[in-house]
Motif scaffolding. Structure first.
Motif: not given
Lengths: 116, 113
Positions: A34, A36, A44, A94, A102, A104, B31, B33, B35, B45, B48, B50, B54, B56, B99-102, B104
């Protein structure tokens, strides 16, 4: 563990010149990659992403990046810089968490300055 | 209206104080997160989640705790703030199946004196 290295914490180009921001990654599994962008005082925003398929991906605002597995690179380019491109850019890979989710892993960031 | 909001946007606090940063989202993502961003270090991070049940730890969870009050809300607490927790904090969300795309939030700038 995966990691990302961005070469150059600051890059300065003239308006209309080529923008090239370098990103190298390490990953033991096929990565998702990715870019950003962070404009001043903002969060971001996703520029583009590579998941599978075509290795040259196009993003917003005329940016594109090419996934090169042999070089473990994902460099960001734009043919002609515009003043509005001034921002900080983050490359990310990822990393697979438990239960298939996943997260980042980000590079250190590159601040792009555009000179008039 | 923004999809991911953070409050406060700026906060100055003293060493030893407890402080809470809040994140809300209207994207319906499961999900979430937290940071922190430090110059030259990128984003790292902290925690996070889920779903509501949950939570973590991330790579730098020491000194922080979180609460997922609802699917849309995820709070970060500093139990006893210290100066090296001065940073820019971002909340992010992601949808489970991709979930690989977040996405912000705008960030909270925290200064601990």
């Amino acid at each position: 563990a995966q990691s990302v290295t961005q070469l150059g914490s600051h890059v300065s180009v003239s308006e209309g010149a080529l923008v090239l921001l370098r990103c190298n990654y390490s990953s033991s599994v096929p990565p998702y990659l990715f870019w950003y962008v962070q404009y001043p005082n903002q969060g971001l925003q996703l520029l583009l992403k590579y998941t599978t398929g075509a290795t040259l991906v196009k993003g917003i605002n005329g940016f594109e990046a090419e996934f090169k597995k042999s070089e473990t690179s994902f460099h960001l380019t734009k043919p002609s810089a515009h003043m509005s491109d001034a921002a900080e850019y983050f490359c990310a890979v990822s990393d697979r968490l438990i239960q298939g989710a996943q997260k980042l892993v980000f590079g250190q960031g590159t601040r792009l300055t555009i000179n008039p | 209206d923004a999809d991911v909001t953070q409050t406060p946007r700026n906060r100055i606090t003293k060493t030893g104080k407890r402080i809470m940063l809040e994140c809300s989202q209207t994207k319906g993502h499961d999900r979430m997160y937290w940071y922190r961003q430090d110059p030259g270090l990128g984003l790292r991070l902290i925690y996070y989640s889920f779903d509501v049940k949950d939570i973590n730890k991330g790579e730098i969870s020491d000194g922080y705790s979180v609460s997922r009050q609802a699917q849309a809300k995820f709070s970060l607490s500093l139990e006893s703030a210290i100066p090296n927790q001065t940073a820019l904090y971002f909340c992010a969300t992601a949808e489970g199946s991709s979930s690989y795309e977040q996405y912000f939030g705008p960030g909270t700038r925290l200064t601990v004196t």
